[in-house]
Design a protein around this motif. Structure first.
Motif, PDB file in Angstrom:
ATOM      1  N   LEU A 359       0.989  -1.064  -0.010  1.00  0.00           N
ATOM      2  CA  LEU A 359      -0.088  -0.062  -0.020  1.00  0.00           C
ATOM      3  C   LEU A 359       0.920   1.246  -0.031  1.00  0.00           C
ATOM      4  CD1 LEU A 359      -2.853  -0.802   2.522  1.00  0.00           C
ATOM      5  CD2 LEU A 359      -2.891  -0.905   0.297  1.00  0.00           C
ATOM      6  N   PRO A 360       0.460   2.382  -0.459  1.00  0.00           N
ATOM      7  CA  PRO A 360       1.153   3.544  -0.302  1.00  0.00           C
ATOM      8  C   PRO A 360       1.429   3.938   0.970  1.00  0.00           C
ATOM      9  CG  PRO A 360      -0.855   3.838  -2.043  1.00  0.00           C
ATOM     10  CD  PRO A 360      -1.016   2.425  -1.126  1.00  0.00           C
ATOM     11  N   GLU A 378       4.347   0.525  -5.475  1.00  0.00           N
ATOM     12  CA  GLU A 378       4.838  -0.080  -6.489  1.00  0.00           C
ATOM     13  C   GLU A 378       4.131  -0.600  -7.497  1.00  0.00           C
ATOM     14  OE1 GLU A 378       4.189  -3.709  -3.746  1.00  0.00           O
ATOM     15  OE2 GLU A 378       4.571  -1.526  -3.377  1.00  0.00           O
ATOM     16  N   ARG A 379       2.897  -0.924  -7.349  1.00  0.00           N
ATOM     17  CA  ARG A 379       1.844  -1.389  -8.228  1.00  0.00           C
ATOM     18  C   ARG A 379       1.559  -0.519  -9.382  1.00  0.00           C
ATOM     19  NH1 ARG A 379      -2.395  -5.295  -5.313  1.00  0.00           N
ATOM     20  NH2 ARG A 379      -1.437  -5.338  -3.196  1.00  0.00           N
ATOM     21  N   SER A 380       1.162   0.511  -8.936  1.00  0.00           N
ATOM     22  CA  SER A 380       0.530   1.446 -10.045  1.00  0.00           C
ATOM     23  C   SER A 380       0.706   2.863  -9.615  1.00  0.00           C
ATOM     24  CB  SER A 380      -0.822   1.314 -10.302  1.00  0.00           C
ATOM     25  OG  SER A 380      -1.643   2.226 -11.201  1.00  0.00           O
ATOM     26  N   MET A 388      -3.707  10.097  -5.049  1.00  0.00           N
ATOM     27  CA  MET A 388      -3.062  10.182  -3.748  1.00  0.00           C
ATOM     28  C   MET A 388      -2.690  11.669  -3.693  1.00  0.00           C
ATOM     29  SD  MET A 388      -2.890   7.310  -2.202  1.00  0.00           S
ATOM     30  CE  MET A 388      -1.720   8.019  -1.084  1.00  0.00           C
ATOM     31  N   GLY A 389      -2.454  12.410  -4.636  1.00  0.00           N
ATOM     32  CA  GLY A 389      -2.184  13.829  -4.456  1.00  0.00           C
ATOM     33  C   GLY A 389      -3.240  14.379  -4.108  1.00  0.00           C
ATOM     34  N   TYR A 408      -3.087   4.345   4.750  1.00  0.00           N
ATOM     35  CA  TYR A 408      -1.779   4.579   4.238  1.00  0.00           C
ATOM     36  C   TYR A 408      -0.849   5.361   5.241  1.00  0.00           C
ATOM     37  CZ  TYR A 408      -5.892   4.547   1.274  1.00  0.00           C
ATOM     38  OH  TYR A 408      -7.095   4.049   0.625  1.00  0.00           O
ATOM     39  N   SER A 409      -1.049   5.481   6.270  1.00  0.00           N
ATOM     40  CA  SER A 409      -0.522   6.382   7.320  1.00  0.00           C
ATOM     41  C   SER A 409       0.861   5.969   7.479  1.00  0.00           C
ATOM     42  CB  SER A 409      -1.121   6.377   8.614  1.00  0.00           C
ATOM     43  OG  SER A 409      -0.314   7.157   9.683  1.00  0.00           O
TER      44      SER A 409
END
Length: 416
Positions: A359-360, A378-380, A388-389, A408-409
């Motif tokens: 996960l990011p 890493e996936r996309s 995400m931005g 994602y924390s």
């Protein structure tokens, strides 16, 4: 000293999208990278905005699995032997991250990002006059072995739960969608909601131009010079010292070195992939990305020709380029459809940062006020960059986020 509300470190798709979304919420943003935006990892990928991939990454766990990845893992991410000692803590953390319930957690975390990813990209592309890069043609995955197709059931299961459409394809269906494929008796999946672009680097550069047109500043500088100040963070660029009340690290594979200098350690690894372009054969076309699961590559039409992406390996960033796996992928691709001569003599590498749970990482670093992270998908990373931005900007500015940011924390890896 030049002052900004936020300094964003990293001119890839994640950093540029973060800068645009922060700017849209009234922030004075400085975007800093060692190269021009879009010149590094953000151009070295398949340019896919995926609507699948809800399951945890299948990292090796046992000694036998690790050894098989060191050898010649057809269709799998290879482990570089000399990088293995440094990768072991990551592999142990990845094993812990995929225990009971991990698949459901991963799916719930990825689904809201994917649900808005294409829309967020298209909104930015429309404003940046970059819609010409985008294609709504879907994505085909080919399975040469029945076992590989059966292994995709977990992704299909979550796709059904989250309402993401897909279609099973026979060999005849594959050829109807892509008439120039060589017919073979294997299964396939078609993901119609997946989109792709003809130039990931071109898209990133267009977004960076939009950022500048809206009053943002881009400068070249070294992220390693980032230091905490009394009022926030400062970094040295070619124009001198710049300061921001907050800083965002969106450096991808370059992030661990910068964070280590600040006393922050993440259980991460770096994955290198390669791409090379091939000239089109007269009369032969490909309309959409095709991923050959068992041979570990993606073939997709790009502005420079057919792009072959593959040869992925878990390796240190200082290890030499390895062309062997991409050559094997190229041979498999030629058996799939006619492709012309290669454009580049040397394959183009791209390095991504891998997190143990796939996960990011997005959020503020504990014990370092004003320092935020936006990295590690890493996936996309290209496909999810705009989503995400937006989530980062909403979280930083106190707006109501479109999704719960907790999964994602960085707190899941870093304690106070």
């Amino acid at each position: 000293m030049r002052n900004h509300d936020v300094i964003v470190l990293g001119g890839g798709i994640s950093g540029v999208c973060a800068a645009l979304h922060l700017q849209a919420r009234g922030m004075r943003v400085l975007l800093v990278d060692r190269a021009a935006p879009g010149d590094e990892a953000s151009r070295a990928n398949a340019g896919i905005l995926a609507r699948d991939g809800f399951s945890p990454v299948d990292w090796p766990v046992t000694a036998g699995e690790i050894l098989s990845r060191v050898m010649r893992p057809a269709g799998r991410i290879r482990l570089d032997l000399r990088s293995l000692p440094a990768a072991l803590p990551f592999l142990r953390a990845a094993h812990m991250a995929v225990q009971t319930g991990a698949a459901a957690r991963t799916g719930r975390a990825i689904a809201p990002l994917q649900a808005i990813a294409a829309g967020e990209h298209l909104a930015l592309a429309r404003a940046a006059s970059a819609l010409r890069f985008f294609r709504r043609t879907g994505w085909i995955k080919i399975y040469r072995r029945q076992a590989s197709y059966e292994a995709s059931e977990q992704d299909r299961h979550f796709a059904r739960i989250f309402g993401v459409p897909y279609t099973d394809l026979s060999a005849a269906d594959l050829v109807r969608l892509e008439p120039h494929l060589v017919s073979f008796d294997h299964a396939g999946l078609y993901w119609p909601d997946t989109q792709s672009v003809s130039s990931p680097g071109g898209v990133t550069k267009a977004y960076a131009r939009l950022f500048r047109e809206r009053g943002g500043e881009t400068e070249m500088g070294k992220a390693e010079t980032l230091v905490a100040t009394r009022d926030g963070w400062s970094v040295r660029t070619t124009r001198g010292e710049a300061e921001g009340r907050r800083a965002v690290i969106a450096l991808g594979a370059g992030a661990p070195g910068v964070l280590a200098r600040l006393g922050v350690e993440l259980p991460v690894a770096t994955m290198r992939g390669y791409h090379r372009h091939f000239r089109a054969v007269s009369g032969v076309t490909l309309s959409r990305p095709i991923t050959d699961i068992d041979n570990g590559y993606t073939l997709t039409p790009m502005e420079r020709g057919l792009r072959l992406v593959g040869g992925h390996e878990l390796t240190r960033v200082d290890r030499p380029v390895r062309e062997t796996a991409l050559l094997r992928a190229g041979a498999a691709a030629r058996a799939l459809m006619p492709i012309g001569a290669q454009v580049e003599e040397v394959p183009i590498p791209g390095v991504r940062l891998c997190m143990p749970d796939g996960l990011p990482v997005m959020g503020q670093v504990p014990a370092l006020p004003g320092l935020w992270l936006a990295l590690g998908n890493e996936r996309s990373s290209f496909g999810l960059g705009a989503a995400m931005g937006r989530l980062l900007a909403e979280t930083m500015t106190g707006a109501r986020p479109f999704a719960d940011p907790a999964p994602y924390s960085p707190v899941r890896f870093i304690s106070d």
